[in-house]
Scaffold this motif. Structure first.
Motif, short mmCIF file in Angstrom:
data_model
loop_
_atom_site.label_atom_id
_atom_site.label_comp_id
_atom_site.label_asym_id
_atom_site.label_seq_id
_atom_site.Cartn_x
_atom_site.Cartn_y
_atom_site.Cartn_z
N GLY A 64 0.94 -1.65 0.24
CA GLY A 64 -0.41 0.13 -0.41
C GLY A 64 0.43 0.73 0.14
O GLY A 64 0.46 2.42 0.44
N GLY A 65 1.91 0.85 0.34
CA GLY A 65 3.02 2.50 0.12
C GLY A 65 3.14 3.30 -1.48
O GLY A 65 2.38 2.20 -2.48
N GLU A 66 3.46 4.43 -1.33
CA GLU A 66 3.84 5.02 -2.79
C GLU A 66 4.16 5.00 -3.60
O GLU A 66 4.79 4.47 -4.22
N TRP A 67 5.97 3.90 -2.61
CA TRP A 67 6.96 3.22 -3.30
C TRP A 67 6.85 1.99 -2.66
O TRP A 67 6.96 1.83 -1.44
N ILE A 68 7.60 0.50 -3.94
CA ILE A 68 8.04 -0.61 -3.37
C ILE A 68 9.40 -0.76 -3.59
O ILE A 68 9.85 -0.17 -4.24
N VAL A 69 9.88 -1.06 -2.39
CA VAL A 69 11.25 -1.67 -2.69
C VAL A 69 11.17 -3.23 -2.71
O VAL A 69 10.17 -3.43 -1.81
N THR A 70 12.24 -4.06 -3.38
CA THR A 70 12.22 -5.34 -3.40
C THR A 70 13.67 -5.21 -3.14
O THR A 70 14.49 -4.82 -4.06
N ILE A 71 13.46 -6.41 -2.13
CA ILE A 71 15.37 -6.94 -2.08
C ILE A 71 14.84 -8.28 -1.90
O ILE A 71 14.01 -8.72 -1.39
N ASP A 72 16.10 -9.02 -1.82
CA ASP A 72 15.90 -10.57 -1.62
C ASP A 72 16.42 -10.87 0.10
O ASP A 72 16.30 -9.75 0.91
N ASP A 96 -2.08 12.39 -12.27
CA ASP A 96 -1.27 13.30 -12.62
C ASP A 96 0.36 13.14 -11.35
O ASP A 96 0.29 13.01 -10.55
N PRO A 97 1.90 12.75 -12.45
CA PRO A 97 2.30 12.97 -11.21
C PRO A 97 3.28 13.71 -10.59
O PRO A 97 3.59 13.55 -9.47
N SER A 98 2.46 15.56 -10.58
CA SER A 98 2.76 16.16 -9.88
C SER A 98 1.74 16.22 -8.47
O SER A 98 2.08 16.62 -8.35
N MET A 99 1.12 15.45 -8.53
CA MET A 99 0.29 14.79 -6.82
C MET A 99 1.17 13.77 -6.62
O MET A 99 0.17 13.36 -5.31
N GLY A 100 1.64 12.97 -6.86
CA GLY A 100 2.20 12.09 -6.70
C GLY A 100 3.74 12.10 -5.97
O GLY A 100 3.67 12.89 -5.38
N PRO A 101 4.13 10.97 -5.67
CA PRO A 101 5.76 10.58 -4.74
C PRO A 101 6.35 11.89 -5.86
O PRO A 101 7.24 12.58 -5.12
N LEU A 102 6.35 12.06 -7.41
CA LEU A 102 7.50 12.73 -7.62
C LEU A 102 7.43 13.94 -7.94
O LEU A 102 7.56 14.90 -8.08
N GLY A 103 6.24 14.62 -7.00
CA GLY A 103 5.95 15.74 -7.50
C GLY A 103 6.36 16.52 -5.57
O GLY A 103 5.84 17.65 -5.59
N ARG A 104 6.35 15.56 -4.97
CA ARG A 104 6.61 15.59 -3.79
C ARG A 104 8.57 15.80 -3.01
O ARG A 104 8.74 15.01 -2.47
N VAL A 105 8.80 16.74 -3.92
CA VAL A 105 10.07 17.43 -3.94
C VAL A 105 10.56 18.51 -2.97
O VAL A 105 9.64 19.80 -3.75
N ASP A 106 10.67 19.05 -1.65
CA ASP A 106 10.77 20.26 -1.34
C ASP A 106 11.77 21.16 -2.15
O ASP A 106 13.00 20.35 -3.81
N PRO A 107 11.73 22.48 -2.76
CA PRO A 107 12.08 23.18 -3.95
C PRO A 107 13.71 23.24 -3.34
O PRO A 107 14.92 22.95 -3.97
N SER A 108 14.25 23.03 -2.83
CA SER A 108 15.48 22.98 -2.77
C SER A 108 16.26 21.65 -3.27
O SER A 108 17.87 21.91 -3.14
#
Length: 349
Positions: A105-113, A327-339
C-alpha cells in the motif's frame, strides 16, 4: 542515513515505502534483514535530505525447503509493520514478488532479496535517484562485482546483452532484483501480468523513465544459492519469450533474405550461362533456385503466422494497451522540496 529530526514550521513530506521480500530460504537470514529494516520504520532522511519511512515489510512466502514459515510467523507476531503473504505453493521468485507488490500500500515499493545481499540502508540512495531524475523505476547498479562467481556473472551479463540487442528486451542490462518502483506502477503490473511473464519486462512495458543508482552488494554468506544453472537458463528463456515479437520478426527477415538470395542466384546462373556458355548439370540450376525460393516463401509465411501468434502471446502475458496513472505532480514524484529540485534528469532511459 540519519534519523529525521523535528523541524520548525511546515513538516517535511515523508515518502511512504513498502518493502517486498520474496522468501524461499530465509530461515537463517530473515532476522538479520528485518533488524536492519527496523530503524527505517521511523522517519529517516536520505543522503540528499529527502524524508522517507518504511511503513510495511511484506514477506511473501514461496514455500521453500526450510522453516522460513516459522520465522515469518515469529517476525510478524513481534512487529506490527510486518505483513506475511502466503503463497499456496512454490511459484518462483518473480511470482512471489508480484504477490507482495499486489498486497502493498506504499507510495513506493522496494524489492530486496532475503539473503542479506541488499543493504536496506541504501534505499535512500535509490529514492534520491528517483526524485532527482523524476524516474518511476530505479534499479540498483552494483559498484562492486556481484558475489556469484566469474562464470555466473559473465553468463548473466552476456545473456542480458543478447536479450537487449537481439530480442528487444528493453533495458535488460539494468535488470536487478534490488529495485524501487512507484507503488501504483508496481501494483498495476501485479494486477495485469500473466503467467510466466518476467517481472522486469512487465515493468518496462509501462515505466515512463528507468534509471539506476550506485549500490554496493554484500556477500551472500554461507547460504547456498537456490539458483542452479538450469533455473538461471529458465529465467533467461522467460525473458526472451516475454520480451516481445522481435524474435518472431527475425524469422520473417530470414525468410525475406533467403527469398532474395534465391532470385539473385537465379539471375547469376542465367547470366553466367549466357556469357560463358559453361555447361551446368541439367536440372541443378532449377533445383537450387526452387529450393531457395521455396525455403524463403516458407519462412516468410511462418514469420507472418508468428506475428499473429505474437499478438496472442502479448494478450496472454497481459501486456496492456495503456495504463492510466494520476498526475505525476500530485504523486510522490511531485513531493520534492524546492531546495532539492534538480534542473532536469541526468540519467538515460
Amino acid at each position: 542515513m540519519n534519523q529525521l529530526e523535528p523541524t520548525e514550521g511546515t513538516a517535511p513530506y515523508v515518502h511512504r515505502i513498502s518493502v517486498v521480500i520474496p522468501v524461499y530460504q530465509g530461515e537463517k537470514t530473515l532476522h538479520g534483514v528485518v533488524d536492519e529494516l527496523r530503524p527505517l520504520t521511523a522517519a529517516f532522511t536520505t543522503p540528499e535530505g529527502h524524508h522517507a519511512r518504511v511503513e510495511e515489510v511484506l514477506l511473501a512466502y514461496d514455500r521453500g525447503p526450510d522453516q522460513s514459515d516459522r520465522v515469518i510467523r515469529e517476525l510478524a507476531a513481534a512487529n506490527s509493520w510486518i505483513a506475511p503473504v502466503w503463497l499456496s505453493r512454490n511459484f518462483g521468485q518473480h511470482a512471489a514478488t508480484l504477490a507482495g507488490m499486489a498486497s502493498s500500500g506504499g507510495e513506493w515499493i522496494v524489492t530486496i532479496d532475503e539473503d542479506g545481499q541488499h543493504d536496506p540502508n541504501q534505499i535512500g540512495i535509490m529514492l534520491d535517484a528517483a526524485l532527482n531524475q523524476r524516474a518511476d523505476l530505479v534499479y540498483a547498479a552494483p559498484v562492486n562485482t556481484p558475489p556469484h562467481g566469474f562464470i555466473r556473472n559473465a553468463a548473466s551479463k552476456a545473456s542480458k546483452r543478447v536479450l537487449e540487442t537481439i530480442f528487444g528486451g528493453g533495458h535488460a542490462s539494468r535488470f536487478h532484483s534490488y529495485r524501487l518502483v512507484l507503488g501504483e506502477i508496481g501494483r498495476s503490473v501485479a494486477a495485469y501480468a500473466g503467467t510466466g511473464v518476467y517481472l522486469d519486462v512487465a515493468l518496462s512495458w509501462v515505466a515512463a523513465r528507468t534509471v539506476t543508482a550506485p549500490i554496493t552488494l554484500r556477500e551472500e554468506g554461507d547460504r547456498r544459492s537456490g539458483y542452479s544453472f538450469r533455473r538461471l537458463f529458465a529465467h533467461f528463456w522467460s525473458m526472451v519469450l516475454t520480451s516481445g515479437t522481435r524474435g518472431l520478426r527475425l524469422v520473417t527477415a530470414a525468410g525475406g533474405i533467403v527469398f532474395a538470395l534465391g532470385i539473385v542466384f537465379a539471375l547469376y546462373l542465367v547470366v553466367a550461362r549466357m556469357v560463358s556458355g559453361e555447361l551446368i548439370e541439367p536440372g541443378w540450376t532449377s533445383l537450387m533456385v526452387a529450393l531457395l525460393l521455396g525455403t524463403g516463401v516458407v519462412l516468410v509465411a511462418l514469420g507472418i503466422i508468428a506475428e499473429y501468434l505474437g499478438v496472442a502471446v502479448n494478450m496472454a502475458l497481459g501486456k496492456p494497451t495503456y495504463l492510466i496513472v494520476r498526475d505525476p505532480s500530485m504523486g510522490p514524484l511531485g513531493r520534492v522540496d524546492p531546495s532539492h529540485r534538480s534542473p532536469g534528469p541526468s540519467g538515460t532511459r
